[in-house]
Motif scaffolding. Sequence first.
Motif, PDB file in Angstrom:
ATOM      1  N   ASN A 144      41.548  31.025  67.052  1.00 50.63           N
ATOM      2  CA  ASN A 144      40.158  30.993  66.560  1.00 50.63           C
ATOM      3  C   ASN A 144      40.078  30.649  65.078  1.00 50.63           C
ATOM      4  O   ASN A 144      39.360  31.293  64.306  1.00 50.63           O
ATOM      5  N   SER A 145      40.792  29.648  64.656  1.00 51.61           N
ATOM      6  CA  SER A 145      40.851  29.319  63.237  1.00 51.61           C
ATOM      7  C   SER A 145      40.602  27.834  63.010  1.00 51.61           C
ATOM      8  O   SER A 145      40.559  27.037  63.950  1.00 51.61           O
ATOM      9  N   LYS A 146      40.444  27.478  61.726  1.00 54.64           N
ATOM     10  CA  LYS A 146      40.218  26.087  61.340  1.00 54.64           C
ATOM     11  C   LYS A 146      41.033  25.761  60.088  1.00 54.64           C
ATOM     12  O   LYS A 146      41.149  26.585  59.188  1.00 54.64           O
ATOM     13  N   SER A 147      41.576  24.549  60.064  1.00 53.23           N
ATOM     14  CA  SER A 147      42.266  24.013  58.884  1.00 53.23           C
ATOM     15  C   SER A 147      43.373  24.954  58.416  1.00 53.23           C
ATOM     16  O   SER A 147      43.367  25.449  57.289  1.00 53.23           O
ATOM     17  N   LEU A 148      44.326  25.205  59.292  1.00 53.41           N
ATOM     18  CA  LEU A 148      45.474  26.061  58.985  1.00 53.41           C
ATOM     19  C   LEU A 148      46.688  25.217  58.619  1.00 53.41           C
ATOM     20  O   LEU A 148      46.856  24.107  59.123  1.00 53.41           O
ATOM     21  N   GLN A 149      47.542  25.787  57.742  1.00 53.27           N
ATOM     22  CA  GLN A 149      48.810  25.146  57.415  1.00 53.27           C
ATOM     23  C   GLN A 149      49.899  26.210  57.462  1.00 53.27           C
ATOM     24  O   GLN A 149      49.782  27.261  56.821  1.00 53.27           O
ATOM     25  N   LEU A 150      50.950  25.927  58.209  1.00 55.30           N
ATOM     26  CA  LEU A 150      52.054  26.861  58.375  1.00 55.30           C
ATOM     27  C   LEU A 150      53.334  26.212  57.874  1.00 55.30           C
ATOM     28  O   LEU A 150      53.623  25.063  58.220  1.00 55.30           O
ATOM     29  N   GLN A 151      54.104  26.976  57.107  1.00 56.04           N
ATOM     30  CA  GLN A 151      55.389  26.467  56.636  1.00 56.04           C
ATOM     31  C   GLN A 151      56.445  27.549  56.820  1.00 56.04           C
ATOM     32  O   GLN A 151      56.284  28.682  56.361  1.00 56.04           O
ATOM     33  N   VAL A 152      57.523  27.193  57.504  1.00 53.74           N
ATOM     34  CA  VAL A 152      58.632  28.123  57.701  1.00 53.74           C
ATOM     35  C   VAL A 152      59.785  27.693  56.806  1.00 53.74           C
ATOM     36  O   VAL A 152      60.156  26.509  56.774  1.00 53.74           O
ATOM     37  N   THR A 153      60.336  28.650  56.053  1.00 51.77           N
ATOM     38  CA  THR A 153      61.485  28.372  55.185  1.00 51.77           C
ATOM     39  C   THR A 153      62.774  28.922  55.768  1.00 51.77           C
ATOM     40  O   THR A 153      63.838  28.685  55.221  1.00 51.77           O
ATOM     41  N   GLY A 154      62.670  29.682  56.869  1.00 51.94           N
ATOM     42  CA  GLY A 154      63.846  30.218  57.533  1.00 51.94           C
ATOM     43  C   GLY A 154      63.887  29.771  58.979  1.00 51.94           C
ATOM     44  O   GLY A 154      64.042  28.588  59.270  1.00 51.94           O
TER      45      GLY A 154
END
Length: 464
Positions: A383-393
């Motif tokens: 239920n979200s808009k304009s998300l950015q996810l970044q994984v460093t591990g």
Amino acid sequence: MADFQNLVQRLEKVTIQLEDITAKGGGGTSHEAGQDKYVQWFDFLLEGPVSLYVKLSHEIGSDVAHHADMVKALFDTERALLEMASNSQKPSDVELPLILKPLSNGMEQVQAFREKQRSSKFFNHLSAVSESISALAWVTMAPKPGPYVKEMTDAAMFYTNRVLKDYKDKDKKHIEWVKSLLAMWTKLQDYIKEHHTTGLVWSKTGRPHRAACIPPGPPPPPPPPPCTFSQQPQVESTSSHSALLAEINQGQRITSGLKHVSNDMKTHKNPALRQSPAAPNLAGPKPYGSKVVSPPAASNKSASAKKPAPLLELSGKKWRVEHYENNNNLLIDQTELKQVVYIFNCNDCTVQVKGKINSITVDSCKKVALIFENVVGIVEVINSKSLQLQVTGMVPTISINKTDGCQVYLNKESLGCEIISAKSSEMNISIPHGSDLKEYPVPEQFKTVWMGSKFVTEPTEIAG
């Protein structure tokens, strides 16, 4: 290109000088001589990586150039602090904050400039610098200043990746700019590991340092004089009170001044007076009429209701991040494997999660950037808009449901991650491709056909 080659040659010369200093700095050098040397090494850092970053920033120009000048001034301020430390004993806990104040003020100005330029087309550049500039506060960190700089560098990776993505096929100058920024912080880590492994080194035999005394502030305003009343109001009040008591104590004589009302003037004995159109001023209320109740004014709940207060707390095993707006400094770093993170109703925020945890859920958020290290369970967006996810591990599974616009950045360690999506659109996954990033869209449309014994569904770019 010629200027860039000249800078490369300068860096090679600096490297030769550093190697020469290392070769000559054998066991015969004293502790104080070593401290003088660490100031020289910092000069090489300024002449090399910092100089290259400033040069490329000025080639881009605009807000990026101005921001770089602010960063260069901060490095110069830190250089003056290092020179002071090489010649002075460590100040007291009271004096140290006064000495560090110019550095802290400068970092605040760098971050404030980013906030004022949110409409800038170089906002990602400004954010990358703003998120990492706190690395210069390593002088206050002990016993691990080097890892602290690494953490600040990682905080900038989200925005440097966006710059790489936006300009990978447009202008290589911005790609070089990202490399110079990251190299600047990497070389600072190397410098700290070599000369200030457990914290800023102060002279043990140098002169005691005395910070400039801060003039005392203005004295607090005097308290207001005690409240006094003039004698005249007391007399008037007393006399009025006495007159009122005298009237009340008249007994039956108190009604002597009232006017007599005859029966023909009483509305309850003369019905004509209740409805008389000729005497509207004498018309009284209808004693048997239906009672008219005016409806209460409609209350504007949305206007009167208060917005929920922002919340960032650990409740049992759950980290709750709720109701934040326009906050790019939300950090969760005291984590354990059994804990989960729940991010709810946040808008235009950046959330960073350190360490290894069980799971992360992002619910009903808009324009939120999530940077996390290791998740052993699942990262879920709903239920979200304009998300950015970044994984460093590493993360095994990312689930995207009922979400419009989700950009996922995977590193080499997390390429085995499963992306599960439903009722979502505008999903893209970026993975490392050499020194750059390569973006892949997640299908939103599917084609289903009957194959004789079963239906077969496959992704398609154009329906029909």
